[in-house]
Design a protein around this motif. Structure first.
Motif, short mmCIF file in Angstrom:
data_model
loop_
_atom_site.label_atom_id
_atom_site.label_comp_id
_atom_site.label_asym_id
_atom_site.label_seq_id
_atom_site.Cartn_x
_atom_site.Cartn_y
_atom_site.Cartn_z
N SER A 14 42.47 43.24 27.67
CA SER A 14 42.98 44.60 27.12
C SER A 14 42.51 45.70 28.20
N GLN A 15 41.16 45.75 28.58
CA GLN A 15 41.45 47.09 29.46
C GLN A 15 41.75 47.36 30.66
N THR A 16 41.94 45.52 31.30
CA THR A 16 42.29 45.90 32.57
C THR A 16 43.77 45.78 32.50
N MET A 17 44.38 45.42 31.88
CA MET A 17 45.73 45.68 31.35
C MET A 17 46.00 47.04 31.10
N LYS A 18 45.43 47.80 30.90
CA LYS A 18 45.73 48.89 30.65
C LYS A 18 45.32 49.76 31.89
N VAL A 48 51.89 37.22 46.08
CA VAL A 48 52.14 36.37 45.58
C VAL A 48 52.73 36.01 44.36
N LEU A 49 52.31 36.02 42.93
CA LEU A 49 53.09 35.77 41.65
C LEU A 49 54.11 36.20 42.26
N SER A 50 53.63 38.08 41.86
CA SER A 50 55.54 38.36 41.95
C SER A 50 56.44 37.97 42.84
N PHE A 51 56.20 37.83 44.44
CA PHE A 51 57.33 37.00 45.18
C PHE A 51 57.48 35.86 44.17
N ILE A 79 59.22 39.30 33.85
CA ILE A 79 58.18 40.30 33.54
C ILE A 79 56.26 39.81 33.23
N THR A 80 56.66 39.17 31.65
CA THR A 80 55.52 38.36 30.51
C THR A 80 55.00 37.09 32.21
N VAL A 81 55.59 36.27 32.08
CA VAL A 81 54.93 35.95 32.87
C VAL A 81 54.09 36.52 34.20
N MET A 82 54.76 37.61 34.99
CA MET A 82 53.57 37.61 35.66
C MET A 82 52.62 39.01 35.26
N SER A 83 52.66 39.89 33.75
CA SER A 83 51.91 40.57 33.30
C SER A 83 50.89 39.62 32.27
N ILE A 84 51.14 38.67 32.38
CA ILE A 84 49.99 37.76 31.06
C ILE A 84 49.12 37.42 32.37
N PRO A 85 49.02 36.41 33.35
CA PRO A 85 47.63 36.38 34.37
C PRO A 85 46.95 36.90 34.86
N SER A 86 47.70 38.07 35.20
CA SER A 86 47.54 39.94 36.20
C SER A 86 45.67 39.63 36.22
N PRO A 87 45.68 40.47 34.29
CA PRO A 87 44.26 40.53 34.69
C PRO A 87 42.75 39.30 35.51
N PHE A 88 43.30 38.42 35.26
CA PHE A 88 42.92 37.06 35.58
C PHE A 88 42.27 37.34 36.97
N LEU A 89 43.44 37.70 38.21
CA LEU A 89 43.55 37.66 39.21
C LEU A 89 43.21 38.56 40.21
N THR A 90 42.73 39.79 39.10
CA THR A 90 41.84 41.06 39.87
C THR A 90 40.60 40.98 40.21
N GLU A 91 40.18 41.12 41.39
CA GLU A 91 39.20 41.71 41.62
C GLU A 91 39.37 42.93 42.37
N LEU A 92 37.68 43.26 42.28
CA LEU A 92 37.39 44.87 42.17
C LEU A 92 37.23 45.32 43.38
N SER A 93 36.40 46.31 44.23
CA SER A 93 35.95 46.53 45.73
C SER A 93 35.78 48.62 45.29
N ASN A 94 34.85 48.74 45.92
CA ASN A 94 34.44 49.80 45.79
C ASN A 94 35.58 51.13 46.70
N GLU A 95 35.92 50.18 47.58
CA GLU A 95 36.69 51.22 49.12
C GLU A 95 38.31 50.34 48.44
N LYS A 96 39.11 51.27 49.02
CA LYS A 96 39.97 50.74 49.13
C LYS A 96 40.91 49.75 50.47
N GLU A 97 41.24 49.07 50.22
CA GLU A 97 41.57 47.41 51.10
C GLU A 97 43.13 47.17 50.76
N GLN A 98 43.57 47.60 52.76
CA GLN A 98 45.19 47.90 52.54
C GLN A 98 45.36 45.91 52.30
N LEU A 99 46.53 45.43 52.39
CA LEU A 99 47.00 44.07 52.56
C LEU A 99 47.54 44.08 54.15
#
Length: 99
Positions: A14-18, A48-51, A79-99
């Motif tokens: 829930s924190q990640t989704m928020k 990739v998930l969004s695409f 939209i729900t299918v994209m949102s529910i697994p989204s926090p599980f795919l999230t990894e954080l970094s201290n610096e802003k990285e470009q794709l």
């Protein structure tokens, strides 16, 4: 679930989704207050998930002779299918990285 790179606290779903609902490139850790960013790997996974979901929705809309309301229902499901697994795919970094 993502882990803050500064304080090493693991975020809840829930924190990640928020934080992701704010649609900002920087995310603030609820525990230490430091800025965090999506890692390059995480950005790629989200893209990739969004695409894939959008391709499936486009295919459904083109193949379907369904009513407008049914297409809206398919869109909401996508939209729900994209949102529910989204926090599980999230990894954080201290610096802003470009794709």
């Amino acid at each position: 679930m993502p882990t803050c790179q500064n304080c090493k606290n693991k975020w809840s779903w829930s924190q990640t989704m928020k934080q992701q609902m704010k649609l900002k490139s920087k995310i603030t850790c609820d525990y230490c207050g430091k800025r965090q960013y999506l890692s390059e790997k995480s950005q790629f996974k989200h893209a990739v998930l969004s695409f894939m979901v959008m391709l499936i929705l486009i295919w459904i809309f083109n193949k379907s002779d369904a009513a407008f309301v049914l297409n809206i229902v398919f869109f909401i499901i996508g939209i729900t299918v994209m949102s529910i697994p989204s926090p599980f795919l999230t990894e954080l970094s201290n610096e802003k990285e470009q794709l």
